[in-house]
Scaffold this active site. Structure first.
Site, PDB file in Angstrom:
ATOM      1  N   ARG A 128      50.739  15.914  85.442  1.00  0.00           N
ATOM      2  CA  ARG A 128      51.236  16.905  86.404  1.00  0.00           C
ATOM      3  C   ARG A 128      52.522  17.521  85.869  1.00  0.00           C
ATOM      4  NH1 ARG A 128      55.484  18.725  89.559  1.00  0.00           N
ATOM      5  NH2 ARG A 128      56.076  16.560  90.007  1.00  0.00           N
ATOM      6  N   HIS A 173      62.756  10.160  90.306  1.00  0.00           N
ATOM      7  CA  HIS A 173      62.133  11.073  89.339  1.00  0.00           C
ATOM      8  C   HIS A 173      63.250  11.744  88.554  1.00  0.00           C
ATOM      9  CE1 HIS A 173      59.120  14.095  87.932  1.00  0.00           C
ATOM     10  NE2 HIS A 173      60.195  14.877  87.899  1.00  0.00           N
ATOM     11  N   HIS A 177      64.810  13.663  84.750  1.00  0.00           N
ATOM     12  CA  HIS A 177      64.578  14.430  83.531  1.00  0.00           C
ATOM     13  C   HIS A 177      65.667  14.082  82.513  1.00  0.00           C
ATOM     14  CE1 HIS A 177      61.379  17.374  84.846  1.00  0.00           C
ATOM     15  NE2 HIS A 177      61.686  16.736  85.962  1.00  0.00           N
ATOM     16  N   CYS A 226      60.041  21.862  84.992  1.00  0.00           N
ATOM     17  CA  CYS A 226      59.598  22.690  86.129  1.00  0.00           C
ATOM     18  C   CYS A 226      59.623  24.166  85.760  1.00  0.00           C
ATOM     19  CB  CYS A 226      60.499  22.438  87.340  1.00  0.00           C
ATOM     20  SG  CYS A 226      60.085  23.464  88.773  1.00  0.00           S
ATOM     21  N   ASN A 247      60.586  15.503  81.122  1.00  0.00           N
ATOM     22  CA  ASN A 247      60.778  14.311  81.928  1.00  0.00           C
ATOM     23  C   ASN A 247      61.359  13.185  81.078  1.00  0.00           C
ATOM     24  OD1 ASN A 247      59.195  14.711  84.698  1.00  0.00           O
ATOM     25  ND2 ASN A 247      58.010  15.693  83.089  1.00  0.00           N
TER      26      ASN A 247
END
Length: 329
Positions: free
Chosen positions: A23, A215, A217, A248, A257
């Site tokens: 994703r 989450h 990065h 993104c 990420n």
């Protein structure tokens, strides 16, 4: 192989990795992976022991073309496989459509900043929150789980710094009742460990009891440090992508990420052995080579070094698929 034995090592090892390669990892790549390859990747990650996977997104295919075959992937997987898989959603309609295909775990995403929410989802943050109860009901109707995911929890590409009180306000909003987890996102990778630890701790102590997911990065090189800080502060699930892939498309300045390989090497969960790690590195290398993307994982580069006295260095029986520069001393 000797494992580290300490309270800290035990804490880090209990955190669950969710691999988000399919994703968030694919969002900025220009190539749509074939459905069969996505299915094979899910199954290989599960076989190796990865406990959770984000397999795709319900984002519009004209906006994020690499997600166009997400529902085909969902439909091909068994209920047992889907039990360990998550799908990104932003509206009740997304949940309804994904659940009809067989999905049972949903990550309902909104942004702490209105500017990013409008760029990413096309509505204000409050409008996304207003729709959340209906999304929760759709998830409940299929005995599913739904996470409240708060993007731009630290900084926004359009508004800058995001106050902690803004995150706590969303976390405590009554319209989020029924969400099973809360996901705190460093969307731009601009946070530092002290910030991450403080916000995770406050969410843990000052909002309803839910599993906390982090989450991150690696834009500023602190992806692993921030992940470890989040775990120590109470995060029970953390996100990563193979080779540090991703970013993104609606957040200028966001890069890859935090690498799944780097997180796993740092946390050493019980299921991870040097042999399994080597197989994971090979899987990552093959995928990145096909996508034409660089491998940003420091642990993967280390595994390809010549320091063969170290258990985690891969032996000659592992196929070298790409030219990986050997890290310096």
């Amino acid at each position: 192989m000797k494992r580290f034995e300490s309270p800290l090592a035990a804490t880090l090892g209990r955190a669950i990795l969710r691999d988000v390669t399919l994703r968030d990892g694919l969002q900025l790549t220009g190539k749509l992976l074939p459905t069969e390859q996505k299915i094979e990747t899910v199954r290989e990650l599960l076989r190796l022991g990865v406990p959770a996977i984000e397999l795709g997104s319900m984002a519009r295919a004209d906006l994020v073309p690499t997600m166009a075959n997400t529902l085909e992937v969902v439909q091909a997987l068994s209920p047992e496989e889907l039990e360990k898989c998550w799908i990104w959603v932003a509206t009740p309609g997304h949940v309804a459509k994904a659940s009809a295909a067989g999905a049972r775990n949903f990550q309902y995403c909104l942004s702490a900043s209105d500017s990013h929410n409008k760029a990413n989802i096309g509505r204000t943050t409050d409008e996304s929150l207003a729709a959340l109860p209906e999304a929760v009901e759709y998830a409940r109707a299929v005995d599913g789980r739904i996470q409240l995911c708060i993007a731009t929890s630290f900084t926004c590409p359009f508004e800058g710094y995001v106050p902690e009180e803004r995150i706590l306000s969303i976390a405590n909003d009554p319209r989020a009742e029924g969400t099973t987890d809360i996901v705190i996102c460093d969307t731009l990778g601009q946070a530092v460990p002290a910030q991450v630890a403080r916000l995770i701790s406050r969410v843990r102590d000052e909002s309803p009891a839910r599993r906390i997911v982090y989450h991150g990065h690696d834009t500023w090189g602190l992806g692993v440090a921030n992940t470890l800080a989040a775990i120590q502060a109470g995060a029970a699930m953390v996100d990563g992508a193979l080779g540090g892939l991703g970013g993104c498309p609606f957040a200028p300045g966001a890069s890859g990420n935090t690498s799944s390989e780097d997180i796993l090497f740092a946390t050493r969960p019980e299921w991870l052995t040097p042999e399994v790690f080597g197989e994971l590195v090979v899987l990552s290398e093959k995928l990145l080579e096909e996508l034409g993307e660089p491998n940003r994982s420091k642990a993967a580069q280390g595994a390809r070094s010549r320091a063969e006295a170290f258990d985690w260095v891969m032996g000659n029986h592992f196929l070298v698929t790409t030219a990986i520069p050997e890290p310096g001393i």
